[in-house]
Design an enzyme around this catalytic site. Structure first.
Site, PDB file in Angstrom:
ATOM      1  N   CYS A  84      -3.461 -17.601  48.269  1.00  0.00           N
ATOM      2  CA  CYS A  84      -4.745 -17.206  47.678  1.00  0.00           C
ATOM      3  C   CYS A  84      -5.550 -16.472  48.746  1.00  0.00           C
ATOM      4  CB  CYS A  84      -5.492 -18.404  47.084  1.00  0.00           C
ATOM      5  SG  CYS A  84      -5.993 -19.659  48.277  1.00  0.00           S
ATOM      6  N   CYS A 100      -8.922 -23.459  48.587  1.00  0.00           N
ATOM      7  CA  CYS A 100      -9.179 -23.978  47.231  1.00  0.00           C
ATOM      8  C   CYS A 100      -7.929 -23.982  46.352  1.00  0.00           C
ATOM      9  CB  CYS A 100     -10.268 -23.153  46.541  1.00  0.00           C
ATOM     10  SG  CYS A 100     -11.878 -23.274  47.343  1.00  0.00           S
ATOM     11  N   ARG A 101      -7.444 -22.794  45.981  1.00  0.00           N
ATOM     12  CA  ARG A 101      -6.375 -22.714  44.986  1.00  0.00           C
ATOM     13  C   ARG A 101      -4.981 -22.962  45.554  1.00  0.00           C
ATOM     14  NH1 ARG A 101      -8.108 -16.866  43.068  1.00  0.00           N
ATOM     15  NH2 ARG A 101      -8.594 -16.887  45.303  1.00  0.00           N
ATOM     16  N   SER A 102      -4.601 -22.229  46.608  1.00  0.00           N
ATOM     17  CA  SER A 102      -3.207 -22.370  47.076  1.00  0.00           C
ATOM     18  C   SER A 102      -2.886 -23.744  47.667  1.00  0.00           C
ATOM     19  CB  SER A 102      -2.810 -21.228  48.027  1.00  0.00           C
ATOM     20  OG  SER A 102      -3.608 -21.199  49.182  1.00  0.00           O
ATOM     21  N   ASN A 114      -7.054 -19.866  51.354  1.00  0.00           N
ATOM     22  CA  ASN A 114      -6.147 -20.999  51.614  1.00  0.00           C
ATOM     23  C   ASN A 114      -6.911 -22.322  51.773  1.00  0.00           C
ATOM     24  OD1 ASN A 114      -3.659 -22.004  54.098  1.00  0.00           O
ATOM     25  ND2 ASN A 114      -3.593 -22.277  51.913  1.00  0.00           N
ATOM     26  N   ASP A 128     -11.152 -17.903  41.093  1.00  0.00           N
ATOM     27  CA  ASP A 128     -11.537 -18.506  42.364  1.00  0.00           C
ATOM     28  C   ASP A 128     -12.694 -19.479  42.103  1.00  0.00           C
ATOM     29  OD1 ASP A 128     -12.366 -19.134  44.879  1.00  0.00           O
ATOM     30  OD2 ASP A 128     -12.254 -17.085  45.635  1.00  0.00           O
TER      31      ASP A 128
HETATM   32  P1  4NP Z   1      -9.390 -19.726  47.689  1.00  0.00           P
HETATM   33  O1  4NP Z   1     -10.990 -19.686  47.563  1.00  0.00           O
HETATM   34  O2  4NP Z   1      -8.951 -18.297  47.865  1.00  0.00           O
HETATM   35  O3  4NP Z   1      -8.953 -20.316  46.406  1.00  0.00           O
HETATM   36  O4  4NP Z   1      -9.094 -20.590  48.899  1.00  0.00           O
HETATM   37  C1  4NP Z   1     -11.805 -19.094  48.537  1.00  0.00           C
HETATM   38  C2  4NP Z   1     -12.328 -19.862  49.527  1.00  0.00           C
HETATM   39  C3  4NP Z   1     -13.158 -19.295  50.465  1.00  0.00           C
HETATM   40  C4  4NP Z   1     -13.461 -17.960  50.402  1.00  0.00           C
HETATM   41  C5  4NP Z   1     -12.931 -17.186  49.405  1.00  0.00           C
HETATM   42  C6  4NP Z   1     -12.088 -17.748  48.474  1.00  0.00           C
HETATM   43  N1  4NP Z   1     -14.333 -17.390  51.336  1.00  0.00           N
HETATM   44  O5  4NP Z   1     -14.671 -16.198  51.185  1.00  0.00           O
HETATM   45  O6  4NP Z   1     -14.748 -18.051  52.293  1.00  0.00           O
END
Ligand code: 4NP
Length: 155
Positions: free
Chosen positions: A9, A14-16, A12, A123
């Site tokens: 994702c 939240c989702r992955s 790294n 997201d």
């Molecule tokens: P993820 O979510 O891609 O599912 O881990 C996010 C977590 C943090 C950020 C973006 C997406 N960020 O911009 O900090």
């Protein structure tokens, strides 16, 4: 040699990490290795987002010992399958692929549930807390399909 699957994702956190924990829970550990990475570098070395840890825990999956890392070009060689969470991750990862073989390893994870529809896992980072439950449900369904296919093919 175990079959290796990478979940990707943006952050790294939240989702992955959820996708990694969910898929690993559905596969025999001796034959499959599941990891995750982010296309971005902001959260390298960090634990998953607390909301992801809590959501996984509610479903008896412990992702608290995972550590964030950034996707690297060598991952194309290390992993047999690379599942990305959304179209933006897809573009970012495929941009780094140097061969058609590498590019072909990259798949949108929800295409396992909705073939050819290119649906994103949203997201949940800036959204409401129940966004994590929705994401969990989507990933759980997609990982059921993936696990069945992988076990049929490799176990
Ligand atoms: P993820 O979510 O891609 O599912 O881990 C996010 C977590 C943090 C950020 C973006 C997406 N960020 O911009 O900090």
């Amino acid at each position: 040699m175990p079959v290796k699957i990478l979940m990707v994702c943006l952050g790294n956190i939240c989702r992955s990490p959820l996708a990694e924990g969910i898929l690993a829970s559905k596969l025999p550990k001796d034959k499959f290795k599941v990891d995750s990475a982010g296309t971005g570098s902001w959260h390298v070395g960090r634990q998953p987002d607390e909301r992801s840890i809590i959501t996984a825990k509610k479903n008896n999956i412990d992702i608290s010992s995972q550590k964030g890392r950034q996707f690297a070009i060598r991952d194309f060689d290390t992993f047999d399958y690379i599942y990305v969470m959304d179209n933006s991750n897809y573009n970012d990862v495929v941009f780094l692929a140097k061969t058609p073989e590498h590019r072909n390893k990259v798949q949108l994870i929800l295409n396992e549930l909705f073939p050819g529809e290119n649906v994103d896992v949203p997201d949940p980072y800036y959204g409401l807390a129940n966004g994590f439950d929705k994401v969990y449900k989507m990933l759980d369904q997609a990982c059921d399909v993936i696990a069945h296919k992988l076990i049929e093919k490799h176990a």
